[in-house]
Motif scaffolding. Sequence first.
Motif, PDB file in Angstrom:
ATOM      1  N   ARG A   1     -15.225 -13.155  38.716  1.00  0.00           N
ATOM      2  CA  ARG A   1     -14.641 -13.345  37.383  1.00  0.00           C
ATOM      3  C   ARG A   1     -13.206 -12.845  37.343  1.00  0.00           C
ATOM      4  N   ARG A   2     -13.022 -11.613  37.834  1.00  0.00           N
ATOM      5  CA  ARG A   2     -11.700 -10.998  37.793  1.00  0.00           C
ATOM      6  C   ARG A   2     -10.713 -11.780  38.666  1.00  0.00           C
ATOM      7  N   TYR A   3     -11.168 -12.194  39.832  1.00  0.00           N
ATOM      8  CA  TYR A   3     -10.300 -12.890  40.787  1.00  0.00           C
ATOM      9  C   TYR A   3      -9.822 -14.232  40.218  1.00  0.00           C
ATOM     10  N   LEU A   4     -10.763 -14.976  39.627  1.00  0.00           N
ATOM     11  CA  LEU A   4     -10.401 -16.295  39.093  1.00  0.00           C
ATOM     12  C   LEU A   4      -9.438 -16.181  37.916  1.00  0.00           C
ATOM     13  N   THR A   5      -9.692 -15.232  37.011  1.00  0.00           N
ATOM     14  CA  THR A   5      -8.840 -15.160  35.810  1.00  0.00           C
ATOM     15  C   THR A   5      -7.526 -14.424  36.068  1.00  0.00           C
ATOM     16  N   ASP A   6      -7.542 -13.381  36.922  1.00  0.00           N
ATOM     17  CA  ASP A   6      -6.315 -12.584  37.111  1.00  0.00           C
ATOM     18  C   ASP A   6      -5.409 -13.120  38.211  1.00  0.00           C
ATOM     19  N   VAL A   7      -5.973 -13.769  39.221  1.00  0.00           N
ATOM     20  CA  VAL A   7      -5.159 -14.152  40.377  1.00  0.00           C
ATOM     21  C   VAL A   7      -5.071 -15.675  40.542  1.00  0.00           C
ATOM     22  N   ILE A   8      -6.234 -16.333  40.628  1.00  0.00           N
ATOM     23  CA  ILE A   8      -6.231 -17.763  40.972  1.00  0.00           C
ATOM     24  C   ILE A   8      -5.663 -18.624  39.837  1.00  0.00           C
ATOM     25  N   ALA A   9      -6.258 -18.516  38.663  1.00  0.00           N
ATOM     26  CA  ALA A   9      -5.841 -19.415  37.569  1.00  0.00           C
ATOM     27  C   ALA A   9      -4.355 -19.278  37.245  1.00  0.00           C
ATOM     28  N   PRO A  10      -3.814 -18.055  37.138  1.00  0.00           N
ATOM     29  CA  PRO A  10      -2.383 -17.997  36.812  1.00  0.00           C
ATOM     30  C   PRO A  10      -1.446 -18.241  37.993  1.00  0.00           C
ATOM     31  N   PHE A  11      -1.843 -17.921  39.227  1.00  0.00           N
ATOM     32  CA  PHE A  11      -0.847 -17.864  40.309  1.00  0.00           C
ATOM     33  C   PHE A  11      -1.069 -18.801  41.484  1.00  0.00           C
ATOM     34  N   SER A  12      -2.160 -19.581  41.510  1.00  0.00           N
ATOM     35  CA  SER A  12      -2.332 -20.529  42.614  1.00  0.00           C
ATOM     36  C   SER A  12      -1.869 -21.906  42.146  1.00  0.00           C
ATOM     37  N   PRO A  13      -0.750 -22.411  42.688  1.00  0.00           N
ATOM     38  CA  PRO A  13      -0.249 -23.711  42.219  1.00  0.00           C
ATOM     39  C   PRO A  13      -1.303 -24.810  42.334  1.00  0.00           C
ATOM     40  N   TYR A  14      -2.036 -24.814  43.461  1.00  0.00           N
ATOM     41  CA  TYR A  14      -3.014 -25.882  43.680  1.00  0.00           C
ATOM     42  C   TYR A  14      -4.151 -25.804  42.664  1.00  0.00           C
ATOM     43  N   TYR A  15      -4.736 -24.611  42.509  1.00  0.00           N
ATOM     44  CA  TYR A  15      -5.918 -24.508  41.643  1.00  0.00           C
ATOM     45  C   TYR A  15      -5.546 -24.551  40.158  1.00  0.00           C
ATOM     46  N   LYS A  16      -4.349 -24.104  39.831  1.00  0.00           N
ATOM     47  CA  LYS A  16      -3.908 -24.209  38.445  1.00  0.00           C
ATOM     48  C   LYS A  16      -3.954 -25.686  38.028  1.00  0.00           C
ATOM     49  N   GLN A  17      -3.409 -26.530  38.913  1.00  0.00           N
ATOM     50  CA  GLN A  17      -3.381 -27.967  38.631  1.00  0.00           C
ATOM     51  C   GLN A  17      -4.783 -28.582  38.664  1.00  0.00           C
ATOM     52  N   LEU A  18      -5.571 -28.144  39.672  1.00  0.00           N
ATOM     53  CA  LEU A  18      -6.926 -28.678  39.808  1.00  0.00           C
ATOM     54  C   LEU A  18      -7.772 -28.344  38.571  1.00  0.00           C
ATOM     55  N   PHE A  19      -7.660 -27.081  38.089  1.00  0.00           N
ATOM     56  CA  PHE A  19      -8.425 -26.670  36.903  1.00  0.00           C
ATOM     57  C   PHE A  19      -8.004 -27.527  35.695  1.00  0.00           C
ATOM     58  N   ALA A  20      -6.699 -27.788  35.596  1.00  0.00           N
ATOM     59  CA  ALA A  20      -6.214 -28.590  34.468  1.00  0.00           C
ATOM     60  C   ALA A  20      -6.759 -30.016  34.554  1.00  0.00           C
ATOM     61  N   GLU A  21      -6.662 -30.595  35.757  1.00  0.00           N
ATOM     62  CA  GLU A  21      -7.140 -31.975  35.947  1.00  0.00           C
ATOM     63  C   GLU A  21      -8.619 -32.124  35.618  1.00  0.00           C
ATOM     64  N   HIS A  22      -9.406 -31.138  36.021  1.00  0.00           N
ATOM     65  CA  HIS A  22     -10.859 -31.227  35.821  1.00  0.00           C
ATOM     66  C   HIS A  22     -11.306 -30.528  34.537  1.00  0.00           C
TER      67      HIS A  22
END
Length: 484
Positions: A20-41
Amino acid sequence: MKWDQMTVSEQRRLQDEKLRRYLTDVIAPFSPYYKQLFAEHKIDPRQIKTVSDLRHLPFTRKADLLATPEQPQKFREFIITPDVSVLKRRPRVIAEALLRGQAAVKRRFEREFRPIFLTATTGRSSMPTAFAYTDYDMRNLRTSGERLIQTIGGETSMRGVNMFPYAPHLAFWQVMFAGIEFGMLLLSTGGGKVMGTDGNIGIIDKIKPEAIIGIPTFVYHVIRKAHEQGHKWPQVIGLVLGGEKSPQGIRHKMVRLLHEMGAKNVRVSATYGFTEARMAWAECPTPPGQSSGYHLFPDMGIFEVIDPQTGEVRGEGEPGELVYTPLDARGTVVLRYRTGDYVEGGVTWAPCPYCGRTIPRIVGEIGRASNTKELQFGKLKGTLVNFDEIHTILDDTIEIGEWQLEIRKAHDDPNEVDELILHLAPAQGVDVEQLTEKIRARFQSDIEMTPNRVEIHSLEDMLQRIRLESALKEVRILDARPKE
Ligand SMILES: [Zn+2]
């Protein structure tokens, strides 16, 4: 809480919380690829609360990281790139700045996020892909290394010789940092390409290591040559193998030779690791012929086992493809990464029957999900050939010194049928005709086909063929068919 003694429910709780912490604090805000992927899906990372919710995230495949004409630097999209203005608004960071000053905060951001090291995939079939490590990841690499030695049953008073090839590849560096973090004398020779076979033998003579570490075929080659030359290595108690599969047959051959060299109680531990995880896992010591499975680090990452066709997550102990998600990584990060590795026994949470650790283990043979090729033996329809099974047959045959399987077109004509040619160097004093018969019979009974021809070579010629000292990975299956 000690990493290898948590109860299953403690592990689950820790994994859920870290995810939970990793996805919200690190991945969602700072991974260019996953930020876009989360938005697309339309994925809200806050909705992924437990490990079982992971199934709502799409898989990441090897192909997703490869450069395309539009995105020649595709791998950069996967590097965690912090937005400092976002970080600076976090209460913890504000407090840190007040207590220790802005310069200290800036320095910590650098240590956490700036790539300082790389390893790359070996890329036999595709372009190598680089994975970046920050100082934060180097700490994880050291931690996984220390745990590897603990799993294998090492002690600080022991010595080791690391014969993995010196290259920007995970195996060499994982072992090097393992020695440093654990605090044992561990000498890295760089393998055959750097010091040659005799150079490696000379180092083992001098250092007298209890543990010899490297790629199974090269370790076997060094032991065989030292045995031939009459060296005695009675102090050896452990072989640690990685970088490729370590079938029981080849383990048995090495233990037998070492026994004749004076080492009476050698235990073999195989390791499993891959560039994308930036760490490796090991078997604990077992009696010969047995395997404990690979001991995982539940606080550092999650393994799922999926049906490779449907992508559905399988239950504990069920076979399937291994999928990996890190829980605390920076640098290059891939989530739900499909390894292409298929494991027969899945992942189990039962305590290890050999060492008693309560962490999950990957059990059973690991093979490439894609290691089946369709060959054209007749004019009409193709035959599916599983090359993992061929590996097992040949590695298990004690009378074989070295081998290579070559796929050719008959008469080198691209329109002709495929032919399989088995190249063999028999072990010393073996009856060649009996050996050929035995292999043909095993092929027939296990995979219902036999090689078109068997060609016998001297050991020296075979080593040339498989380029044991010069290639980073030996060439066992040689596809010599003309490219279309
Ligand atoms: Zn164990």
